[in-house]
Design a protein around this motif. Structure first.
Motif, PDB file in Angstrom:
ATOM      1  N   LYS A 115       0.850  -1.192   0.000  1.00 25.65           N
ATOM      2  CA  LYS A 115       0.000   0.000   0.000  1.00 25.65           C
ATOM      3  C   LYS A 115       0.888   1.245   0.000  1.00 25.65           C
ATOM      4  O   LYS A 115       2.022   1.204   0.494  1.00 25.65           O
ATOM      5  CB  LYS A 115      -0.898   0.003   1.239  1.00 25.65           C
ATOM      6  N   ALA A 116       0.353   2.324  -0.509  1.00 22.60           N
ATOM      7  CA  ALA A 116       1.124   3.570  -0.595  1.00 22.60           C
ATOM      8  C   ALA A 116       1.436   4.089   0.810  1.00 22.60           C
ATOM      9  O   ALA A 116       0.676   3.865   1.757  1.00 22.60           O
ATOM     10  CB  ALA A 116       0.326   4.614  -1.359  1.00 22.60           C
ATOM     11  N   PHE A 117       2.559   4.759   0.932  1.00 18.74           N
ATOM     12  CA  PHE A 117       3.033   5.316   2.212  1.00 18.74           C
ATOM     13  C   PHE A 117       1.917   6.114   2.914  1.00 18.74           C
ATOM     14  O   PHE A 117       1.611   5.882   4.079  1.00 18.74           O
ATOM     15  CB  PHE A 117       4.249   6.207   1.930  1.00 18.74           C
ATOM     16  N   ASP A 118       1.290   7.000   2.161  1.00 24.34           N
ATOM     17  CA  ASP A 118       0.270   7.875   2.762  1.00 24.34           C
ATOM     18  C   ASP A 118      -0.988   7.120   3.203  1.00 24.34           C
ATOM     19  O   ASP A 118      -1.764   7.617   4.008  1.00 24.34           O
ATOM     20  CB  ASP A 118      -0.138   8.985   1.778  1.00 24.34           C
ATOM     21  N   GLU A 119      -1.188   5.935   2.629  1.00 26.06           N
ATOM     22  CA  GLU A 119      -2.379   5.158   2.990  1.00 26.06           C
ATOM     23  C   GLU A 119      -2.200   4.480   4.355  1.00 26.06           C
ATOM     24  O   GLU A 119      -3.170   4.254   5.069  1.00 26.06           O
ATOM     25  CB  GLU A 119      -2.612   4.102   1.903  1.00 26.06           C
ATOM     26  N   VAL A 120      -0.961   4.167   4.693  1.00 24.18           N
ATOM     27  CA  VAL A 120      -0.742   3.402   5.936  1.00 24.18           C
ATOM     28  C   VAL A 120      -0.008   4.191   7.021  1.00 24.18           C
ATOM     29  O   VAL A 120       0.079   3.741   8.161  1.00 24.18           O
ATOM     30  CB  VAL A 120       0.035   2.091   5.647  1.00 24.18           C
ATOM     31  N   VAL A 121       0.516   5.343   6.662  1.00 27.32           N
ATOM     32  CA  VAL A 121       1.270   6.136   7.641  1.00 27.32           C
ATOM     33  C   VAL A 121       0.540   7.442   7.893  1.00 27.32           C
ATOM     34  O   VAL A 121       0.048   8.082   6.953  1.00 27.32           O
ATOM     35  CB  VAL A 121       2.696   6.455   7.106  1.00 27.32           C
ATOM     36  N   CYS A 122       0.427   7.836   9.156  1.00 29.13           N
ATOM     37  CA  CYS A 122      -0.079   9.179   9.441  1.00 29.13           C
ATOM     38  C   CYS A 122       0.726   9.745  10.590  1.00 29.13           C
ATOM     39  O   CYS A 122       1.401   9.011  11.320  1.00 29.13           O
ATOM     40  CB  CYS A 122      -1.574   9.199   9.733  1.00 29.13           C
ATOM     41  N   PHE A 123       0.681  11.008  10.740  1.00 32.45           N
ATOM     42  CA  PHE A 123       1.460  11.677  11.776  1.00 32.45           C
ATOM     43  C   PHE A 123       0.515  12.361  12.761  1.00 32.45           C
ATOM     44  O   PHE A 123      -0.457  13.001  12.354  1.00 32.45           O
ATOM     45  CB  PHE A 123       2.416  12.700  11.147  1.00 32.45           C
ATOM     46  N   ASP A 124       0.810  12.178  14.036  1.00 31.44           N
ATOM     47  CA  ASP A 124       0.119  12.858  15.139  1.00 31.44           C
ATOM     48  C   ASP A 124      -1.311  12.408  15.392  1.00 31.44           C
ATOM     49  O   ASP A 124      -1.795  12.520  16.506  1.00 31.44           O
ATOM     50  CB  ASP A 124       0.130  14.403  14.936  1.00 31.44           C
ATOM     51  N   ARG A 125      -2.009  11.913  14.388  1.00 29.25           N
ATOM     52  CA  ARG A 125      -3.410  11.542  14.572  1.00 29.25           C
ATOM     53  C   ARG A 125      -3.807  10.507  13.539  1.00 29.25           C
ATOM     54  O   ARG A 125      -3.341  10.565  12.404  1.00 29.25           O
ATOM     55  CB  ARG A 125      -4.259  12.819  14.382  1.00 29.25           C
ATOM     56  N   PHE A 126      -4.636   9.557  13.967  1.00 28.87           N
ATOM     57  CA  PHE A 126      -5.117   8.522  13.022  1.00 28.87           C
ATOM     58  C   PHE A 126      -5.900   9.193  11.889  1.00 28.87           C
ATOM     59  O   PHE A 126      -6.760  10.019  12.139  1.00 28.87           O
ATOM     60  CB  PHE A 126      -6.016   7.527  13.770  1.00 28.87           C
ATOM     61  N   LYS A 127      -5.561   8.821  10.696  1.00 26.71           N
ATOM     62  CA  LYS A 127      -6.297   9.387   9.546  1.00 26.71           C
ATOM     63  C   LYS A 127      -6.723   8.263   8.623  1.00 26.71           C
ATOM     64  O   LYS A 127      -5.947   7.375   8.344  1.00 26.71           O
ATOM     65  CB  LYS A 127      -5.416  10.361   8.786  1.00 26.71           C
TER      66      LYS A 127
END
Ligand code: FMN
Length: 169
Positions: free
Chosen positions: A157-169
């Motif tokens: 999966k794409a980085f942005d799909e599985v990684v978030c910063f500071d808050r679940f997105k």
């Protein structure tokens, strides 16, 4: 090879050459497991390297007949006892053993060896074949050997799909 290179180049290997794994390399892979972190450093684990041909064949049966087990010269088994739930609710046994298996996979990659994490196995059969005591939980099994295939990398999966910063997105 850097850790990053090992992480990026590792792939599950399901076809193996008929070539033994040198004992120095096998020991380095097992040493990676021994050095892995564990909850409260309890290290309640055992790492079993199966090299006896007849036992490897029996391990293939115990792993739902998966051919890759019988093809590889070594089967690695990770098990542990004294399981308990950590404050977070997770089983320390399954977390500890999973880390150890991951360390072995990366060390094997650096050494030019292949592995394939197996969750499809009959725990009772594995215990019977290897004489693992009743109170142990078998968490993971993997063949180990020289690859006889170069599988394409599986998509992630794409980085942005599985990684978030500071808050679940
Ligand atoms: C917990 C776990 C259980 C798995 N069980 C099996 C299995 O029983 N048989 C198998 O062929 N692959 C098994 N795999 C391998 C996955 O299919 C593989 O890691 C995934 O498709 C990604 O491919 P890659 O390892 O080549 O990156 C397992 C992987 C994990 C992490």
């Amino acid at each position: 090879m850097t850790v990053e290179q090992a992480i990026k180049s590792r792939k599950s290997i399901r076809k193996y050459r008929d070539k033994p794994v040198e004992s120095e390399k096998l020991n380095l892979v097992l040493e990676a497991a021994r050095m892995a972190p564990s909850a409260r450093n309890m290290q309640d684990w055992k790492f079993i390297a199966v090299t006896d041909k007849e036992k490897v064949r029996q391990m293939q049966d115990a792993c739902m007949g998966q051919k890759q087990v019988g093809m590889a010269p070594v089967t690695l088994v990770v098990c542990a006892n004294n399981d308990s739930a950590m404050p977070c609710g997770q089983s320390k046994t399954s977390v500890d053993c999973s880390i150890a298996m991951s360390f072995m996979m990366l060390q094997a990659t650096e050494l030019g060896l292949g592995m394939c994490w197996l969750g499809a196995f009959d725990e009772n059969k594995v215990k019977e074949v290897l004489g693992i005591p009743e109170d142990y939980i078998v968490v993971a099994v993997s063949p180990l050997g020289y690859a006889d295939e170069e599988p394409a990398a599986k998509p992630r999966k794409a980085f942005d799909e599985v990684v978030c910063f500071d808050r679940f997105k």
